[in-house]
Design an enzyme around this catalytic site. Structure first.
Site, short mmCIF file in Angstrom:
data_model
loop_
_atom_site.label_atom_id
_atom_site.label_comp_id
_atom_site.label_asym_id
_atom_site.label_seq_id
_atom_site.Cartn_x
_atom_site.Cartn_y
_atom_site.Cartn_z
N ASP A 139 168.50 -2.60 49.86
CA ASP A 139 169.86 -2.07 49.79
C ASP A 139 170.67 -2.95 48.83
O ASP A 139 171.41 -3.83 49.25
CB ASP A 139 170.49 -2.06 51.18
CG ASP A 139 171.85 -1.39 51.21
OD1 ASP A 139 172.33 -0.96 50.14
OD2 ASP A 139 172.46 -1.30 52.29
N TRP A 140 170.50 -2.70 47.54
CA TRP A 140 171.19 -3.44 46.48
C TRP A 140 172.42 -2.63 46.09
O TRP A 140 172.30 -1.58 45.46
CB TRP A 140 170.25 -3.63 45.30
CG TRP A 140 170.82 -4.38 44.12
CD1 TRP A 140 172.11 -4.77 43.93
CD2 TRP A 140 170.09 -4.82 42.96
NE1 TRP A 140 172.24 -5.43 42.73
CE2 TRP A 140 171.01 -5.48 42.11
CE3 TRP A 140 168.76 -4.72 42.56
CZ2 TRP A 140 170.64 -6.02 40.87
CZ3 TRP A 140 168.39 -5.26 41.34
CH2 TRP A 140 169.32 -5.91 40.52
N GLU A 141 173.60 -3.13 46.47
CA GLU A 141 174.86 -2.40 46.22
C GLU A 141 175.74 -3.18 45.24
O GLU A 141 176.62 -3.93 45.66
CB GLU A 141 175.59 -2.16 47.53
CG GLU A 141 174.80 -1.32 48.53
CD GLU A 141 175.59 -0.96 49.77
OE1 GLU A 141 176.84 -0.86 49.70
OE2 GLU A 141 174.96 -0.80 50.83
N PHE A 142 175.62 -2.91 43.99
CA PHE A 142 174.71 -2.03 43.27
C PHE A 142 174.36 -2.74 41.97
O PHE A 142 175.11 -3.62 41.52
CB PHE A 142 175.39 -0.69 42.94
CG PHE A 142 175.77 0.11 44.15
CD1 PHE A 142 174.83 0.90 44.79
CD2 PHE A 142 177.07 0.07 44.64
CE1 PHE A 142 175.17 1.66 45.89
CE2 PHE A 142 177.41 0.82 45.75
CZ PHE A 142 176.47 1.61 46.39
#
Length: 382
Positions: A139-142
């Protein structure tokens, strides 16, 4: 009369979506993220409603680039896995890395170098196998630049290769690899207009992407809006546009999972007499930081006698009482979204997050019932 017209409209839409839905050979995804916290324990999760449950979140160490698992976290992970294994049916589990509050600079640094990517990837596989998870989620935001999107594509490629090699060496089923991504394939918040997710790498290496089809509007704006509106007649900021953008870009529909929020976003109206979508606001309304769990929204509606409005143009719901305004989804609009997802031949849906539905899981239950109904109508699997 307006309510009857709304129901007729949405039911007609759902019928149309069912008519054009195609069947799928891939097992559908009905997932739930569980945020590590003491108020809603894994033992409370009803696994009959979900195929996959995500533990959120783990994070890499900023020196070693390996996942950091403290003794306390190790105890929590063990309890999470043990609890879900013992349930009927047992839950398929993944852990998620990162999250909205995590330092994106560190993820960008790790992804930018082959050596650090390898260190990070190997640690995720080690943690998954040590604790008995079935897969890992990023979950790389972003990613904020074209270089970072390119690094993300390389990360997925090398991650998949390492997962396959480990599975071959140990004679175990390969771990799942998934990613939580922006609501649209093009990252609107970037200053680079051409910034887009690495479609080719996603198709080849990722089992599916969890599209965060929510938080499209919130109290950071001075106007009310549908936080997860299926449609938006005035802009491309909608669930429908976002999901279709992923498919138009070339991502296989069976790699796409639609996100559904179990919470609403709140505003304080500037003028209580102006209370439609797009009404001027002066900040966040009731709840914590401008957000309310779905069960809290229902309490707010009941306790204040709030006016509840189903908005046809966005296929969403909002309620207002005095200067307080809440935008959210209810079981009816979630059912329409499920029909839309099946019309696009998507892999399934996921919820953020456990503990925000009602105690009897009213929205999660409706989603599952609608998915099964759609599949029955089209002759597909469950």
């Amino acid at each position: 009369m307006a309510n009857l017209n709304l129901q007729h409209y949405l039911l007609s839409l759902a019928t149309l979506l069912l008519a054009i839905t195609t069947t799928s050979s891939s097992a559908p995804i009905k997932a739930l993220y569980w945020l590590d916290q003491p108020l809603f324990l894994p033992s409370a999760i009803n696994t009959s409603l979900f195929t996959h449950v995500y533990y959120a979140f783990l994070a890499p160490n900023n020196v070693t680039y390996k996942l950091h698992v403290s003794n306390t976290t190790a105890t929590t992970l063990t309890a999470f896995i043990t609890t879900l294994r013992a349930k009927t049916p047992p839950g398929t589990t993944l852990f998620s890395i990162g999250g909205a509050d995590f330092n994106t600079t560190l993820l960008a640094l790790i992804a930018s170098n082959k050596s650090t990517r390898a260190t990070f990837i190997n640690s995720t596989i080690d943690v998954a196998r040590t604790f008995g998870f079935h897969g890992v989620d990023l979950d790389w935001e972003f990613p904020r630049t074209s270089n970072e999107m390119n690094y993300l594509g390389k990360l997925f490629t090398e991650w998949r290769s390492a997962i396959a090699a480990e599975a071959t060496a140990t004679a175990r089923p390969p771990l799942l690899l998934t990613a939580a991504v922006y609501f649209a394939v093009d990252f609107f918040m970037s200053e680079t207009t051409s910034l887009k997710y690495p479609v080719r790498s996603i198709n080849k290496n990722v089992d599916w992407v969890n599209v965060m089809s929510y938080d499209l509007h919130g109290s950071w704006s001075n106007y009310t809006g549908a936080p997860a509106g299926l449609f938006d007649p005035k802009s491309n900021v909608s669930v429908a546009y976002g999901l279709q953008s992923w498919i138009r870009s070339g991502v296989f529909p069976q790699k796409v999972v639609m996100g559904l929020p179990l919470y609403g976003r709140t505003w304080q109206l500037r003028d209580p007499s102006v209370h439609g979508i797009g009404a001027p606001a002066v900040g966040s309304g009731p709840g914590s930081n401008g957000a309310m769990a779905f069960f809290q929204v229902l309490d707010f509606n009941n306790q204040t006698g709030a006016n509840v409005v189903h908005d046809v143009e966005t296929a969403s719901v909002y309620s207002y009482s005095g200067s307080s305004w809440v935008g959210y989804d209810d079981p009816f609009t979630v059912a329409v979204k499920i029909g839309f997802a099946q019309a696009l031949s998507l892999r399934g849906y996921f919820f953020w997050a456990a503990g925000l539905d009602t105690s009897d899981w009213i929205i999660s239950t409706q989603a599952l019932k609608t998915w099964k109904l759609c599949m029955k109508e089209t002759g597909g699997g469950s």
